[in-house]
Structure formats: structure tokens, C-alpha cells
Design a protein around this motif. Structure first.
Motif, PDB file in Angstrom:
ATOM      1  N   GLY A 199     -28.639 -30.193 -51.363  1.00 26.02           N
ATOM      2  CA  GLY A 199     -28.871 -29.642 -50.066  1.00 26.02           C
ATOM      3  C   GLY A 199     -29.367 -28.401 -50.180  1.00 26.02           C
ATOM      4  O   GLY A 199     -29.488 -27.827 -51.249  1.00 26.02           O
ATOM      5  N   TRP A 200     -29.721 -27.934 -48.943  1.00 30.39           N
ATOM      6  CA  TRP A 200     -30.583 -26.742 -48.698  1.00 30.39           C
ATOM      7  C   TRP A 200     -29.653 -25.485 -49.232  1.00 30.39           C
ATOM      8  O   TRP A 200     -30.060 -24.489 -49.782  1.00 30.39           O
ATOM      9  CB  TRP A 200     -30.958 -26.469 -47.589  1.00 30.39           C
ATOM     10  CG  TRP A 200     -30.182 -26.060 -46.421  1.00 30.39           C
ATOM     11  CD1 TRP A 200     -29.416 -27.243 -45.631  1.00 30.39           C
ATOM     12  CD2 TRP A 200     -29.221 -25.103 -46.027  1.00 30.39           C
ATOM     13  NE1 TRP A 200     -28.263 -26.890 -44.689  1.00 30.39           N
ATOM     14  CE2 TRP A 200     -28.513 -25.484 -44.893  1.00 30.39           C
ATOM     15  CE3 TRP A 200     -29.358 -23.892 -46.395  1.00 30.39           C
ATOM     16  CZ2 TRP A 200     -27.659 -24.607 -44.212  1.00 30.39           C
ATOM     17  CZ3 TRP A 200     -28.584 -22.777 -45.616  1.00 30.39           C
ATOM     18  CH2 TRP A 200     -27.560 -23.272 -44.670  1.00 30.39           C
ATOM     19  N   PHE A 201     -28.113 -25.433 -48.877  1.00 27.06           N
ATOM     20  CA  PHE A 201     -27.333 -24.472 -49.338  1.00 27.06           C
ATOM     21  C   PHE A 201     -27.402 -24.424 -50.871  1.00 27.06           C
ATOM     22  O   PHE A 201     -27.297 -23.168 -51.240  1.00 27.06           O
ATOM     23  CB  PHE A 201     -26.046 -24.981 -48.807  1.00 27.06           C
ATOM     24  CG  PHE A 201     -24.966 -23.664 -48.380  1.00 27.06           C
ATOM     25  CD1 PHE A 201     -24.823 -23.053 -47.354  1.00 27.06           C
ATOM     26  CD2 PHE A 201     -24.489 -22.995 -49.786  1.00 27.06           C
ATOM     27  CE1 PHE A 201     -24.165 -21.665 -47.138  1.00 27.06           C
ATOM     28  CE2 PHE A 201     -23.634 -21.955 -49.577  1.00 27.06           C
ATOM     29  CZ  PHE A 201     -23.548 -21.248 -48.384  1.00 27.06           C
ATOM     30  N   HIS A 202     -27.236 -25.280 -51.480  1.00 27.61           N
ATOM     31  CA  HIS A 202     -27.183 -25.069 -53.128  1.00 27.61           C
ATOM     32  C   HIS A 202     -28.422 -24.386 -53.474  1.00 27.61           C
ATOM     33  O   HIS A 202     -28.464 -23.493 -54.335  1.00 27.61           O
ATOM     34  CB  HIS A 202     -27.084 -26.518 -53.705  1.00 27.61           C
ATOM     35  CG  HIS A 202     -27.370 -26.540 -55.286  1.00 27.61           C
ATOM     36  ND1 HIS A 202     -28.702 -26.761 -55.407  1.00 27.61           N
ATOM     37  CD2 HIS A 202     -26.628 -26.316 -56.040  1.00 27.61           C
ATOM     38  CE1 HIS A 202     -28.469 -26.660 -56.973  1.00 27.61           C
ATOM     39  NE2 HIS A 202     -26.947 -26.648 -57.295  1.00 27.61           N
ATOM     40  N   THR A 203     -29.596 -24.688 -52.893  1.00 24.75           N
ATOM     41  CA  THR A 203     -30.828 -24.227 -53.204  1.00 24.75           C
ATOM     42  C   THR A 203     -31.002 -22.678 -52.884  1.00 24.75           C
ATOM     43  O   THR A 203     -31.220 -21.716 -53.910  1.00 24.75           O
ATOM     44  CB  THR A 203     -32.085 -24.773 -52.665  1.00 24.75           C
ATOM     45  OG1 THR A 203     -32.074 -26.072 -52.768  1.00 24.75           O
ATOM     46  CG2 THR A 203     -33.483 -24.337 -52.944  1.00 24.75           C
ATOM     47  N   VAL A 204     -30.539 -22.413 -51.562  1.00 20.64           N
ATOM     48  CA  VAL A 204     -30.488 -20.867 -51.486  1.00 20.64           C
ATOM     49  C   VAL A 204     -29.584 -20.089 -51.937  1.00 20.64           C
ATOM     50  O   VAL A 204     -29.892 -18.948 -52.467  1.00 20.64           O
ATOM     51  CB  VAL A 204     -30.263 -20.872 -49.719  1.00 20.64           C
ATOM     52  CG1 VAL A 204     -29.769 -19.315 -49.452  1.00 20.64           C
ATOM     53  CG2 VAL A 204     -31.018 -21.352 -48.963  1.00 20.64           C
ATOM     54  N   ALA A 205     -28.425 -20.903 -52.446  1.00 22.71           N
ATOM     55  CA  ALA A 205     -27.360 -19.997 -53.265  1.00 22.71           C
ATOM     56  C   ALA A 205     -27.740 -19.837 -54.615  1.00 22.71           C
ATOM     57  O   ALA A 205     -27.503 -18.580 -55.308  1.00 22.71           O
ATOM     58  CB  ALA A 205     -26.067 -20.720 -53.257  1.00 22.71           C
ATOM     59  N   ASN A 206     -28.624 -20.488 -55.210  1.00 21.22           N
ATOM     60  CA  ASN A 206     -29.072 -20.440 -56.391  1.00 21.22           C
ATOM     61  C   ASN A 206     -30.301 -19.244 -56.553  1.00 21.22           C
ATOM     62  O   ASN A 206     -30.499 -18.772 -57.481  1.00 21.22           O
ATOM     63  CB  ASN A 206     -29.942 -21.769 -56.981  1.00 21.22           C
ATOM     64  CG  ASN A 206     -28.670 -22.642 -57.655  1.00 21.22           C
ATOM     65  OD1 ASN A 206     -27.729 -22.218 -58.113  1.00 21.22           O
ATOM     66  ND2 ASN A 206     -29.190 -23.869 -57.762  1.00 21.22           N
TER      67      ASN A 206
END
Length: 265
Positions: A199-206
Motif C-alpha cells: 500500500g501507499w502507506f508503506h511507500t511513504v513510510a519508506n
């Protein structure tokens, strides 16, 4: 105020530190508000420790890292607001008429911020241990946390100074607070990145550097001496400090130009 640059910086650092210590409404958020949020989060999210792959059984050990970032955010607001007040009441511009350099005021503010960063980091370590956290890296890890906490506070404090120099307004500096709260929310503050797999949250957190700063503190509590997490945390803290100091230098140049223009008129 005459004397060497170090003398000037020392005097202004004492002024900055005493100004904060004499105003409990500034000192309380820096030290205790992150601990209040920690208590709320730890009581509400402790069930997350039962998730497969969660790195510890103590949510306090996991969540305490966020307090250091929140403390840095309050350093940003307080330091920027104090500088904006000095600009608004004319103190900053009057320095141009004295042997005192303007850069001394900025350096003094940041030395005071570093001292407060050490103080708040020590309080966070002590209170987290009393609340049941485990510091796997031991006493040496505590010293590393103190240094990383001071650098983080200086980085955020310098960013507050840059905002004050650009805007000259305490209200504008305080408007940065919600923005950085969003950065914390969109990081690995509440769950480790290994559990945010899609998901997008994983990408943003990375991509969010705050994740790596949090994990630098967190690793010393949970894993001990995780070299990768520690150097990433220091890299983000030092990078933030350097970028913020460049922004401060640009703000000082702009302010000097505007002061010369005003004096010519």
C-alpha cells in the motif's frame, strides 16, 4: 557586548536557556507533552505487540523513540518563536549597531537548544525505564541517545530559526507544527516498517526520513547495537541540521540586504 565569538555565543546561549526555563509554558511541552502522548499511545496500542513479527513485547520500548522527535518539533517551535519575537521587537536588527554579530544570536540559540535537547533526552530515557522500557544497548546506548537527541533538537531548532528569519512571525513558525505532525504520522512511528508491507502507506513510510530517525533511537532500546539503524538515524539528524543551517545562512543574507535597504532610505 564585546569579546570573542565564543564569549558572545556563550552569553546568548545562557540568555536563550534562561528564557525558556523561566517560562514553564515553553518548558512543559518540550519535556512532558511527548511523555503524555507516549502514555496514551502505549495504553491504546500495546495489543500491537502480539502481532507476528513485532520486534518487542514492550510497546513503551517501541514507542519511546517518537518522544525524541516530538521534543525536536517543540524545539523548532520554541526556538523559532523566540527568534521571531527578537525580530519583531527590533532586538535582532539593533545587533547591527553593536559589536555583537547576528550569527552569534543564532549560534547562542542553537547552543541553548542543544542543552535542552540533552535535558529532555535524559528525562525521556529515565521516564521510559521507569515505565518498563528496556534499553538493550545499556549505558553506552544511553550516551548515544543523548548525542543523537541533541543533534536532532539542533536540527529542528535551526529549521525554526530559518522560518523565523524568512517570515519574522511567531505565528508563521507555529504553523509548521501540524506539518511535522503529519510527517510523524506517515512514518514507522506506530508500527514497524516490516509490518507495513503493501500500500501507499508503506511507500511513504519508506521514503519518509523521519522513519529512519525514529528507528535510530528505537534500535538502541530494542535491538542494542544495530549499526545500520544507528548510522541512518545520525545521517538523517546531521542532514537535517546541515540543510537547516544553510537555510539560516540564506535567511541572514536576505535580512542583511533588507536592513541595508531600509537604512539607505
Amino acid at each position: 557586548m564585546r569579546g570573542t565569538l565564543s564569549t558572545q555565543v556563550g552569553a546568548l546561549a545562557r540568555r536563550s536557556l534562561l528564557k525558556t526555563l523561566r517560562q514553564p509554558f515553553q518548558l512543559f511541552p518540550i519535556v512532558f507533552f511527548p511523555l503524555i502522548l507516549l502514555a496514551v499511545n502505549a495504553s491504546g496500542l500495546k495489543a500491537a505487540t502480539r502481532l507476528p513479527g513485532f520486534p518487542t513485547h514492550s510497546y513503551v520500548s517501541f514507542a519511546i523513540a517518537v518522544a525524541f522527535i516530538q521534543g525536536g518539533m517543540f524545539a523548532l517551535i520554541n526556538t523559532g518563536t523566540n527568534l521571531a519575537e527578537d525580530i519583531e521587537d527590533g532586538f535582532f536588527n539593533r545587533l547591527a549597531l553593536t559589536p555583537l554579530r547576528r550569527v552569534s544570536l543564532i549560534a547562542g540559540l542553537l547552543v541553548g537548544v542543544a542543552a535542552l535537547g540533552l535535558l529532555q533526552s535524559a528525562v525521556y530515557i529515565l521516564m521510559s525505564l521507569l515505565a518498563g522500557a528496556h534499553l538493550e544497548a545499556g549505558f553506552g546506548g544511553a550516551l548515544v541517545i543523548l548525542v543523537l537527541g541533541a543533534i536532532t533538537a539542533v536540527g529542528f531548532g535551526a529549521l525554526g530559526c530559518a522560518a523565523a528569519l524568512r517570515t519574522g512571525s511567531g505565528e508563521a513558525v507555529q504553523g509548521l507544527f501540524p506539518l511535522f505532525f503529519v510527517f510523524i504520522f506517515l512514518s514507522s512511528s506506530n508500527l514497524p516498517r516490516n509490518l507495513l508491507r503493501t500500500g501507499w502507506f508503506h511507500t511513504v513510510a519508506n521514503w519518509n526520513p523521519i522513519s529512519y530517525l525514529i528507528e535510530g533511537f528505537r534500535s538502541l532500546f530494542i535491538f542494542g547495537w544495530d549499526g545500520t539503524a544507528i548510522w541512518r538515524g545520525f545521517a538523517v539528524a546531521i542532514g537535517l541540521t546541515l540543510v537547516s543551517l544553510l537555510a539560516v545562512a540564506g535567511g541572514l543574507r536576505t535580512d542583511r540586504k533588507s536592513t541595508r535597504l531600509n537604512s539607505s532610505h
